[in-house]
Design a protein around this motif. Structure first.
Motif, PDB file in Angstrom:
ATOM      1  N   MET A  26       0.844  -1.204   0.000  1.00 10.14           N
ATOM      2  CA  MET A  26       0.000   0.000   0.000  1.00 10.14           C
ATOM      3  C   MET A  26       0.880   1.257   0.000  1.00 10.14           C
ATOM      4  N   LYS A  27       0.553   2.153  -0.896  1.00  9.26           N
ATOM      5  CA  LYS A  27       1.284   3.409  -0.943  1.00  9.26           C
ATOM      6  C   LYS A  27       0.764   4.363   0.127  1.00  9.26           C
ATOM      7  N   ILE A  59      -6.183  10.178   3.153  1.00 13.74           N
ATOM      8  CA  ILE A  59      -4.895  10.669   3.652  1.00 13.74           C
ATOM      9  C   ILE A  59      -4.457   9.838   4.858  1.00 13.74           C
ATOM     10  N   ASP A  60      -3.246   9.322   4.801  1.00 15.62           N
ATOM     11  CA  ASP A  60      -2.709   8.511   5.901  1.00 15.62           C
ATOM     12  C   ASP A  60      -2.100   9.365   7.004  1.00 15.62           C
ATOM     13  N   GLU A  61      -1.505  10.485   6.628  1.00 21.04           N
ATOM     14  CA  GLU A  61      -0.873  11.351   7.626  1.00 21.04           C
ATOM     15  C   GLU A  61      -0.873  12.788   7.121  1.00 21.04           C
ATOM     16  N   ASP A  74       4.459   8.386  -0.516  1.00 24.26           N
ATOM     17  CA  ASP A  74       4.528   7.903  -1.900  1.00 24.26           C
ATOM     18  C   ASP A  74       3.682   8.773  -2.815  1.00 24.26           C
ATOM     19  N   VAL A  75       2.551   9.209  -2.272  1.00 25.86           N
ATOM     20  CA  VAL A  75       1.654  10.144  -2.961  1.00 25.86           C
ATOM     21  C   VAL A  75       1.554  11.381  -2.074  1.00 25.86           C
ATOM     22  N   ILE A  76       1.803  12.544  -2.656  1.00 28.86           N
ATOM     23  CA  ILE A  76       1.836  13.778  -1.873  1.00 28.86           C
ATOM     24  C   ILE A  76       0.605  14.624  -2.171  1.00 28.86           C
ATOM     25  N   VAL A  77      -0.057  15.070  -1.112  1.00 25.81           N
ATOM     26  CA  VAL A  77      -1.175  16.003  -1.228  1.00 25.81           C
ATOM     27  C   VAL A  77      -0.678  17.353  -0.714  1.00 25.81           C
ATOM     28  N   ARG A  78      -0.817  18.376  -1.537  1.00 28.33           N
ATOM     29  CA  ARG A  78      -0.351  19.712  -1.143  1.00 28.33           C
ATOM     30  C   ARG A  78      -1.537  20.633  -0.873  1.00 28.33           C
ATOM     31  N   PHE A  97       0.239  14.668  -6.242  1.00 28.22           N
ATOM     32  CA  PHE A  97       1.281  14.287  -7.188  1.00 28.22           C
ATOM     33  C   PHE A  97       2.135  13.160  -6.610  1.00 28.22           C
ATOM     34  N   SER A  98       2.831  12.503  -7.494  1.00 24.50           N
ATOM     35  CA  SER A  98       3.677  11.383  -7.067  1.00 24.50           C
ATOM     36  C   SER A  98       4.963  11.893  -6.432  1.00 24.50           C
ATOM     37  N   LYS A  99       5.534  11.058  -5.576  1.00 27.83           N
ATOM     38  CA  LYS A  99       6.830  11.394  -4.995  1.00 27.83           C
ATOM     39  C   LYS A  99       7.881  11.479  -6.102  1.00 27.83           C
TER      40      LYS A  99
END
Length: 220
Positions: free
Chosen positions: A1-2, A44-46, A93-97, A144-146
């Motif tokens: 899991m990403k 969102i995980d964190e 792994d996946v970034i939310v801004r 966006f992706s890391k």
């Protein structure tokens, strides 16, 4: 899991409304609403706050820690580097801004952007909310992706370009390089319906005292 990591950038040194992220609305600093809303996301995980390592931002960092959120501190001017190092540290792994001046951020809308990215991950490096055309400012979300973040960092912060003035906007604005070099990235957009953007001049993010008063009225 990403791992889906939401990095919220904020600082106290705003030129138009200094200290705005700790300015209180109904007994809570404005940043409280941004962070606690994002905490309600289903995907969102964190959620991590990314602020500068300047002394002026210490009260912000200390307050956010009392809410139970992690805080990363880095360069004030090189926000791109701040994101890159925060993503490295917290394993995104996946970034939310999201920016900290969006107290009305909606986790459902944010999840909609994340969903589009995840559904078509092989087709997109970057997905953004269509602000201000079909969504009002203040709901701004980018996913966006890391790998995309690393690519931009390696370009804008390389030894070759680190001192070049033309690359400064790409270090100050995390996704500006992607937005301006769409031939190098696979870019997607989430569009809304008219009810989400009745007036393009309305700003639900907070840059001025007028914006703050509007946000305050919406949070009552």
């Amino acid at each position: 899991m990403k791992k889906i990591l939401c990095i919220v950038q904020a600082r106290m040194g705003s030129t138009r409304l200094p200290g705005k992220v700790l300015k209180e609305i109904n007994g809570h600093p404005m940043i409280y609403y941004t962070l606690t809303s994002l905490k309600k996301s289903r995907y969102i995980d964190e959620v991590v706050l990314a602020t500068s390592n300047k002394k002026i931002d210490t009260p912000l960092a200390e307050y956010v820690k009392t809410l139970g959120f992690e805080v990363f501190r880095g360069s004030e001017a090189n926000v791109l580097e701040r994101y890159k190092l925060a993503a490295d540290k917290y394993g995104g792994d996946v970034i939310v801004r999201v920016t900290g001046d969006c107290p009305l951020i909606n986790p459902i809308i944010t999840d909609n952007v994340i969903t589009k990215y995840l559904m078509y991950e092989d087709e997109y490096d970057y997905v953004r909310l269509d602000v201000p055309n079909t969504f009002t400012r203040g709901f701004d979300t980018e996913v966006f992706s890391k790998e995309a973040l690393d690519k931009v960092y390696e370009i804008a912060c390389s030894n070759k370009n680190i001192n070049k003035k033309e690359f400064e906007p790409f270090r100050e604005h995390v996704t500006y390089y992607i937005y301006n070099h769409q031939n190098e990235f696979k870019v997607g957009v989430v569009e809304g319906e008219s009810k989400y953007c009745k007036d393009k001049e309305i700003n639900m993010s907070v840059d001025t005292i007028e914006d703050f008063i509007l946000a305050e009225s919406k949070l009552k």
